[in-house]
Design a protein around this motif. Structure first.
Motif, PDB file in Angstrom:
ATOM      1  N   GLU A   1       0.820  -1.194   0.000  1.00 14.50           N
ATOM      2  CA  GLU A   1       0.000   0.000   0.000  1.00 14.50           C
ATOM      3  C   GLU A   1       0.860   1.252   0.000  1.00 14.50           C
ATOM      4  O   GLU A   1       1.938   1.273   0.567  1.00 14.50           O
ATOM      5  N   LEU A   2       0.334   2.281  -0.628  1.00 12.49           N
ATOM      6  CA  LEU A   2       0.948   3.598  -0.617  1.00 12.49           C
ATOM      7  C   LEU A   2       0.162   4.433   0.393  1.00 12.49           C
ATOM      8  O   LEU A   2      -1.060   4.524   0.309  1.00 12.49           O
ATOM      9  N   VAL A   3       0.847   5.045   1.342  1.00 11.74           N
ATOM     10  CA  VAL A   3       0.208   5.870   2.356  1.00 11.74           C
ATOM     11  C   VAL A   3       0.427   7.339   2.001  1.00 11.74           C
ATOM     12  O   VAL A   3       1.562   7.772   1.795  1.00 11.74           O
ATOM     13  N   LEU A   4      -0.672   8.079   1.901  1.00 10.61           N
ATOM     14  CA  LEU A   4      -0.615   9.503   1.562  1.00 10.61           C
ATOM     15  C   LEU A   4      -1.313  10.315   2.637  1.00 10.61           C
ATOM     16  O   LEU A   4      -2.220   9.831   3.309  1.00 10.61           O
ATOM     17  N   LYS A   5      -0.891  11.572   2.782  1.00 10.65           N
ATOM     18  CA  LYS A   5      -1.538  12.500   3.706  1.00 10.65           C
ATOM     19  C   LYS A   5      -2.409  13.441   2.876  1.00 10.65           C
ATOM     20  O   LYS A   5      -1.928  14.067   1.948  1.00 10.65           O
ATOM     21  N   VAL A   6      -3.705  13.525   3.226  1.00  9.40           N
ATOM     22  CA  VAL A   6      -4.653  14.289   2.424  1.00  9.40           C
ATOM     23  C   VAL A   6      -5.473  15.200   3.342  1.00  9.40           C
ATOM     24  O   VAL A   6      -5.803  14.826   4.471  1.00  9.40           O
ATOM     25  N   ARG A   7      -5.809  16.392   2.828  1.00  7.03           N
ATOM     26  CA  ARG A   7      -6.707  17.302   3.529  1.00  7.03           C
ATOM     27  C   ARG A   7      -7.455  18.141   2.510  1.00  7.03           C
ATOM     28  O   ARG A   7      -7.118  18.155   1.323  1.00  7.03           O
TER      29      ARG A   7
ATOM     30  N   GLU B   1      -3.694  18.074  -1.220  1.00  4.62           N
ATOM     31  CA  GLU B   1      -4.868  18.859  -0.870  1.00  4.62           C
ATOM     32  C   GLU B   1      -5.920  18.714  -1.947  1.00  4.62           C
ATOM     33  O   GLU B   1      -5.599  18.715  -3.137  1.00  4.62           O
ATOM     34  N   LEU B   2      -7.169  18.588  -1.534  1.00  5.03           N
ATOM     35  CA  LEU B   2      -8.286  18.638  -2.472  1.00  5.03           C
ATOM     36  C   LEU B   2      -8.729  20.091  -2.547  1.00  5.03           C
ATOM     37  O   LEU B   2      -9.096  20.684  -1.527  1.00  5.03           O
ATOM     38  N   VAL B   3      -8.671  20.674  -3.739  1.00  4.87           N
ATOM     39  CA  VAL B   3      -9.137  22.039  -3.946  1.00  4.87           C
ATOM     40  C   VAL B   3     -10.565  21.944  -4.449  1.00  4.87           C
ATOM     41  O   VAL B   3     -10.838  21.338  -5.482  1.00  4.87           O
ATOM     42  N   LEU B   4     -11.490  22.530  -3.682  1.00  6.95           N
ATOM     43  CA  LEU B   4     -12.912  22.395  -3.971  1.00  6.95           C
ATOM     44  C   LEU B   4     -13.438  23.569  -4.774  1.00  6.95           C
ATOM     45  O   LEU B   4     -12.941  24.682  -4.668  1.00  6.95           O
ATOM     46  N   THR B   5     -14.475  23.291  -5.571  1.00  2.00           N
ATOM     47  CA  THR B   5     -15.043  24.323  -6.432  1.00  2.00           C
ATOM     48  C   THR B   5     -16.104  25.148  -5.733  1.00  2.00           C
ATOM     49  O   THR B   5     -16.339  26.285  -6.078  1.00  2.00           O
ATOM     50  N   VAL B   6     -16.751  24.571  -4.734  1.00  2.00           N
ATOM     51  CA  VAL B   6     -17.849  25.252  -4.054  1.00  2.00           C
ATOM     52  C   VAL B   6     -17.337  25.791  -2.727  1.00  2.00           C
ATOM     53  O   VAL B   6     -16.686  25.078  -1.977  1.00  2.00           O
ATOM     54  N   SER B   7     -17.639  27.050  -2.435  1.00  2.00           N
ATOM     55  CA  SER B   7     -17.141  27.636  -1.198  1.00  2.00           C
ATOM     56  C   SER B   7     -18.114  27.489  -0.040  1.00  2.00           C
ATOM     57  O   SER B   7     -17.761  27.685   1.102  1.00  2.00           O
ATOM     58  N   ASP B   8     -19.347  27.126  -0.315  1.00  2.00           N
ATOM     59  CA  ASP B   8     -20.350  26.980   0.733  1.00  2.00           C
ATOM     60  C   ASP B   8     -20.189  25.602   1.370  1.00  2.00           C
ATOM     61  O   ASP B   8     -20.581  24.593   0.808  1.00  2.00           O
ATOM     62  N   THR B   9     -19.608  25.552   2.581  1.00  2.00           N
ATOM     63  CA  THR B   9     -19.190  24.275   3.161  1.00  2.00           C
ATOM     64  C   THR B   9     -20.339  23.317   3.432  1.00  2.00           C
ATOM     65  O   THR B   9     -20.134  22.113   3.400  1.00  2.00           O
TER      66      THR B   9
END
Length: 107
Positions: free
Chosen positions: A1-7, A75-83
């Protein structure tokens, strides 16, 4: 497995910690990275604009994902700013630790 850090990329969050995810080295594709990351973070994949390898590299294709090494930060860059529109509860089959074979057992 490959372990990655994501936020999730969001400087407005008080706590913006990374989580660790695991990817099967036999399935190192952009699609699988997106699926696992969104499932673990509870984000709808349709709201992901791009995946960034920190500090400043955009992942675009399977070859980019294949070059990742253990514990790299993404990092996931999201398109919608309304959380409240971004997050969704993963279905039972999407949750980590879900055992499809066990769910099909009959007594």
């Amino acid at each position: 497995e490959l372990v990655l850090k994501v936020r999730i990329q969001n400087p407005n969050l008080r706590e913006n910690d990374f989580i660790e995810i695991e990817l099967d080295r036999q399935e190192l594709t952009y699609k699988e990275l997106l699926r696992v990351s969104c499932c673990e973070l509870g984000v709808n994949p349709e709201h992901v604009q791009k995946i960034r390898k920190l500090p400043n590299t955009m992942l675009r294709k399977d070859k980019d994902v294949a070059r990742l090494q253990d514990f790299q930060e993404l990092e996931l860059v999201l398109t919608v700013s309304d959380t409240h529109l971004l997050f969704r509860v993963p279905t039972l089959s999407e949750r980590s630790g879900y055992n499809k074979k066990a769910s099909e057992l009959t007594y």
